[in-house]
Design a protein around this motif. Sequence first.
Motif, PDB file in Angstrom:
ATOM      1  N   LYS A  74      -9.936  23.851 -25.386  1.00 12.74           N
ATOM      2  CA  LYS A  74      -8.887  23.002 -24.414  1.00 12.74           C
ATOM      3  C   LYS A  74      -8.203  23.352 -23.030  1.00 12.74           C
ATOM      4  O   LYS A  74      -8.521  23.225 -21.901  1.00 12.74           O
ATOM      5  N   LEU A  75      -7.065  24.251 -24.235  1.00 15.61           N
ATOM      6  CA  LEU A  75      -6.168  24.774 -23.320  1.00 15.61           C
ATOM      7  C   LEU A  75      -6.647  26.225 -21.599  1.00 15.61           C
ATOM      8  O   LEU A  75      -5.740  25.803 -20.806  1.00 15.61           O
ATOM      9  N   ALA A  76      -7.333  26.287 -22.577  1.00 16.97           N
ATOM     10  CA  ALA A  76      -8.120  27.361 -21.661  1.00 16.97           C
ATOM     11  C   ALA A  76      -8.591  26.881 -20.798  1.00 16.97           C
ATOM     12  O   ALA A  76      -8.716  27.642 -19.260  1.00 16.97           O
ATOM     13  N   LYS A  77      -9.315  25.661 -21.094  1.00 15.59           N
ATOM     14  CA  LYS A  77     -10.406  25.422 -19.938  1.00 15.59           C
ATOM     15  C   LYS A  77      -9.745  24.477 -19.022  1.00 15.59           C
ATOM     16  O   LYS A  77      -9.145  24.720 -17.651  1.00 15.59           O
ATOM     17  N   ARG A 119      -1.114  34.372 -22.471  1.00 13.11           N
ATOM     18  CA  ARG A 119      -0.351  33.303 -23.191  1.00 13.11           C
ATOM     19  C   ARG A 119       0.462  32.420 -23.224  1.00 13.11           C
ATOM     20  O   ARG A 119       0.925  31.160 -23.824  1.00 13.11           O
ATOM     21  N   ARG A 120       1.180  33.078 -21.902  1.00 14.04           N
ATOM     22  CA  ARG A 120       2.257  32.124 -21.294  1.00 14.04           C
ATOM     23  C   ARG A 120       1.547  31.200 -20.854  1.00 14.04           C
ATOM     24  O   ARG A 120       2.184  29.861 -20.555  1.00 14.04           O
ATOM     25  N   ILE A 121       0.645  31.451 -19.249  1.00 13.89           N
ATOM     26  CA  ILE A 121      -0.152  30.473 -18.843  1.00 13.89           C
ATOM     27  C   ILE A 121      -0.598  28.721 -19.681  1.00 13.89           C
ATOM     28  O   ILE A 121      -0.679  27.810 -19.299  1.00 13.89           O
ATOM     29  N   MET A 122      -1.325  29.401 -21.188  1.00 10.99           N
ATOM     30  CA  MET A 122      -1.456  28.635 -22.218  1.00 10.99           C
ATOM     31  C   MET A 122      -0.630  27.361 -22.122  1.00 10.99           C
ATOM     32  O   MET A 122      -0.803  25.852 -22.653  1.00 10.99           O
ATOM     33  N   ILE A 123       0.919  28.732 -23.406  1.00 13.30           N
ATOM     34  CA  ILE A 123       1.632  27.885 -23.689  1.00 13.30           C
ATOM     35  C   ILE A 123       2.369  27.155 -22.521  1.00 13.30           C
ATOM     36  O   ILE A 123       2.721  25.995 -22.929  1.00 13.30           O
ATOM     37  N   GLY A 124       2.619  27.444 -21.461  1.00  8.82           N
ATOM     38  CA  GLY A 124       2.926  26.777 -20.860  1.00  8.82           C
ATOM     39  C   GLY A 124       1.805  25.410 -20.495  1.00  8.82           C
ATOM     40  O   GLY A 124       2.366  23.844 -19.887  1.00  8.82           O
ATOM     41  N   THR A 125       1.418  25.436 -20.229  1.00  5.44           N
ATOM     42  CA  THR A 125       0.515  24.554 -20.239  1.00  5.44           C
ATOM     43  C   THR A 125      -0.051  22.767 -20.713  1.00  5.44           C
ATOM     44  O   THR A 125      -0.151  22.325 -20.734  1.00  5.44           O
ATOM     45  N   TYR A 126       0.503  24.153 -22.208  1.00  5.80           N
ATOM     46  CA  TYR A 126       0.041  22.775 -23.809  1.00  5.80           C
ATOM     47  C   TYR A 126       1.426  21.874 -23.417  1.00  5.80           C
ATOM     48  O   TYR A 126       1.527  20.569 -23.252  1.00  5.80           O
TER      49      TYR A 126
END
Lengths: 96, 474
Positions: free
Chosen positions: A11-14, B354-361
């Motif tokens: 979901k995060l990847a999306k 990895r950082r884009i994903m953590i940041g998005t979270y």
Amino acid sequence: MANLTREDILKLAKLSRLKLSDAEVEEFTAEISEILQYVQMLDDVDTTGLKPTYQVTGLTNVSRPDEISDYGISQEDLLKNLPARDKNYIKVRKML
Amino acid sequence: MDTWAPIADIAAAVNDGKTTASENVEKALQNIEDKAEFKAIISLTADRARKRAKQIDEHVKSGKPAGRLAGVPFIAKDNFLTFGGETTAASNILKGFNAPYQSTAVENLEAEGAICVAKANLDAFAHGSSTENSDFFTTLNPHDKTRVPGGSSGGSAAAVVLGMAPFALGSDTGGSIRLPASFTGCVGYKPTYGLVSRSGVVAMASSLDCIGPFARTVSDAAIVLDVMSGKDPLDSTTIERSKNSYTDLELDVEGKTIGIIKEYMGEGLEPEVRKLIDAGVEKLKNAGAVIKEVSLPSLPLALAVYYIICPAEVSSNLSRYDGQRFGYSDLDAKTLEESYEMSREKGFGREAKRRIMIGTYVLSSGYYDAYYKKAQTVRTKLINEFSAAFKEVDFLLGPTAPSTAFKIGENVDDPLKMYLIDIMTVAANLVGVPSISVPCGMVEGLPVGLQLMAAQTCDRELLSLAKAFEELNV
């Protein structure tokens, strides 16, 4: 909360507009969970009465006159890095 | 190999016609070639550098001085937009990118006659502490080829230590100037937040990013800072610079109060590094400085705060790499959505993702308050503790890093362990204060850096103390 599942990662990847390989999904599920567990040390910190800081030198609402300035950059200079181009337009893939 | 004179002397010799800018540029290019095995450099800007050198030499011949940095070659981290070649940020997604304008820092240096000769390696997008996250190659430590030079500005630091140029530029978001300075044995300076414009530097985490110099001496770093700093209409976060020159340094430490940071001197610090820091403190004490121990109780939280705020801002800043306007674009994509995802999949390396994903979270609805807002509030707590400390002392002191340079490959499989290397440097970025790493000695052939900090806008005072320490530590 900090133990992410495979579905969470997908979901995060999306949301991030990233396509991940299966190996990446697996690695990120473990690694990002571990990092989020580390940062959970902030949960117990007492921040009563404190406000968040978004700007460290205290500047607020920096504005400038709404005037056209010539920075000496040509249209061609700005367009030269386009991956796909049609005359002076940015060419993109179809939306649907 | 020829080494370099102090920067002010190099410029004076060019302005006096004793040497030429062209000779300096050739010397730098030769030194870069001679030390190519260390992989500090991504690309040369040789043609443009030679052209500029010729112009400067003609200018001097016609009887006019060519500036405070006349004919001084330098190397820019490859996340500074420059003419004369590509700007890649060591990332596949920006490979082939030709900047349409130059960073303000580089423009300011060029206006005083400095000449950019090459672009240095970094962790892609400045995400890392070792240059191992470069999408191209890892830079080797000048003192030991099996070890990292530190990061993210590892190429710039190695370039200066290897004598490729008298100074280099870096960016520091959580220690990316100071850590490699410590690991390679040069001076690395992170100014007060906003003192040097970030316009034209590839953005990482905008509330933390700072631009600064690497040099062999504090005086050389100070002259570069003096030329680069000041308000810039193209970066609205810039602040007024001091009316006094940053090169006007006061060397007397008598009566200056220095706080040793308790939290940096305990567990986790290698004993041999500690010995050198203690010896450095002793020298300052003998020169008349008043030494106190200072506790900043929230410091152990700084890294957790950093690794929420930094990826949050990274995820936002890296959203511009969408494969449509510049950078890598996957032309096999059928739809726009596919084009975004495929371009970013192939263009970004593991750490950027990895950082884009953590940041998005941490920014996503439902988690924003628990992570991002909480981190920014603990940041306030840290700022308050620093403010209180600077009422008691003029400066803060500690090591730059808990250890000397680690082995290549040692930490690549454990991102959290890699993040922990920044444990002593991130606080200065969160609080916005100036901080410098100065060489403090060697442990088993590897350099150790001593870190000094001062209150915001006390850059001149900080450089003064650093120079005084440098002279005491000879």
